[in-house]
Design an enzyme around this catalytic site. Structure first.
Site, PDB file in Angstrom:
ATOM      1  N   TYR A  76      12.879  -4.139   6.801  1.00 34.56           N
ATOM      2  CA  TYR A  76      13.481  -4.169   8.201  1.00 34.56           C
ATOM      3  C   TYR A  76      14.264  -5.254   8.827  1.00 34.56           C
ATOM      4  O   TYR A  76      13.901  -6.345   8.475  1.00 34.56           O
ATOM      5  CB  TYR A  76      12.437  -3.662   9.068  1.00 34.56           C
ATOM      6  CG  TYR A  76      11.861  -2.206   9.025  1.00 34.56           C
ATOM      7  CD1 TYR A  76      12.386  -1.203   8.192  1.00 34.56           C
ATOM      8  CD2 TYR A  76      10.884  -1.588   9.807  1.00 34.56           C
ATOM      9  CE1 TYR A  76      11.939  -0.071   7.788  1.00 34.56           C
ATOM     10  CE2 TYR A  76      10.243  -0.513   9.621  1.00 34.56           C
ATOM     11  CZ  TYR A  76      10.678   0.313   8.418  1.00 34.56           C
ATOM     12  OH  TYR A  76      10.180   1.549   8.353  1.00 34.56           O
TER      13      TYR A  76
ATOM     14  N   GLY B  89      17.017  12.001  16.917  1.00 36.92           N
ATOM     15  CA  GLY B  89      17.533  12.224  18.477  1.00 36.92           C
ATOM     16  C   GLY B  89      17.799  13.789  18.498  1.00 36.92           C
ATOM     17  O   GLY B  89      18.126  14.163  19.774  1.00 36.92           O
TER      18      GLY B  89
END
Length: 331
Positions: free
Chosen positions: A53, A222
């Site tokens: 990450y 989303g």
């Protein structure tokens, strides 16, 4: 906050998991620290990250942000069940990747653990997760490496991520034959209302072997967070997976039906999607990856949200699951 056991272990973790993938790429260090403080204040004790990450030339940055937060003291590290991952290539950018800087060889696992511990500024990782299946490395080698790390006190538990059901079974059967390790205790998989294929084999395998299920992308990029209403309001345009779905008339109609159903029941879409996951068998807690404090507050409301049977039935009608295997693909 509500808590549960992580799979068959004695470890107690919060029903929401704080995902940190946005820390660095989208959320700066100061705001990331504020979100972690707010999560801890709200009772979230399960934090998830990965060595890659930060991505690209910044891979490792997210772990460093978390490490700097731990270094502030105040009992932060002791209060957190820390999960990170190994698999992705961590060779320095700017040249040809050197062999053995990725996947799950014993050599890379040893190298990756020590590097993560340094970035995270801690002496142990509570849950060390295999980020992907490594088809080149036998589980006998992987478990030997994990056994050494457990004996050294660097790792407490091992988990998987993005594993198919048969690999969960294979990993734990080999662990049982070797002895000395309890095998996988968790599986982190893609699972949400719009993507329910995990119900066919991954979740049943996890339940049979005593793994806690940790869904990632609970809002499906989303798509399940009220994307159509946000488009109308002009507050956000769909992108990535959500945009692809909405470009298809059938997909757009399905999301419209979902938002209409929740509007009828007076429930916010994103909170409903999280609350639905909390009702699913085998689920420990979904990963929420807030970019802002406001997004964290919305996720926290889902823990106490009770979905009526009428609403649950309606959600199943909008997003029918595949059903259990083998019936789902045999007849």
């Amino acid at each position: 906050m509500k808590y549960t056991q992580l799979g068959r272990t004695g470890l107690k973790v919060s029903r929401l998991v704080l995902g940190t993938m946005n820390f660095g790429p989208q959320t700066d260090e100061a705001d990331s620290h504020a979100i972690m403080d707010a999560a801890l204040d709200a009772g979230i004790n399960f934090f998830d990250t990965a060595n890659v990450y930060g991505w690209g030339e910044n891979k490792g940055r997210t772990e460093r942000i978390i490490g700097n937060w731990f270094a502030k003291g105040g009992g932060r590290r002791d209060k957190v069940v820390l999960a990170t991952k190994v698999y992705g290539n961590m060779a320095p950018d700017g040249g040809d990747p050197w062999p053995n800087h990725d996947k799950l060889s014993a050599l890379n696992i040893r190298r990756a653990v020590d590097a993560s511990l340094k970035r995270l500024q801690t002496d142990h990782i509570d849950l060390y997760q295999f980020h992907h299946v490594d088809r080149s490395t036998p589980f006998e080698e992987i478990w030997q490496a994990i056994d050494v790390l457990v004996q050294q006190g660097k790792v407490l538990y091992a988990g998987s991520s993005n594993f198919p059901g048969y690999k969960i079974a294979q990993a734990n059967e080999i662990a049982a034959r070797r002895g000395g390790t309890i095998g996988l205790v968790s599986e982190q998989c893609l699972y949400n209302l719009a993507e329910r294929r995990a119900e066919m084999e991954v979740i049943p395998a996890a339940q049979d072997y005593g793994l806690g299920v940790i869904p990632w992308s609970p809002l499906h990029g989303g798509l399940l967070g009220g994307v159509l209403k946000k488009e109308v309001q002009g507050s956000r345009r769909a992108s990535g997976r959500a945009a692809d779905t909405l470009a298809d008339p059938a997909g757009r109609a399905q999301i419209q039906a979902y938002e209409d159903l929740l509007d009828k029941h007076g429930v916010a879409p994103g909170e409903a999607a999280l609350a639905w996951l909390l009702t699913r068998p085998g689920v420990t807690g979904p990963i929420v990856g807030p970019r802002t404090a406001e997004q964290l507050e919305s996720a926290l409301r889902a823990v106490d949200l009770e979905l009526s049977q009428e609403l649950l039935t309606g959600l199943d009608e909008v997003f029918p699951g595949p059903g259990p295997s083998p019936e789902a693909f045999a007849w």
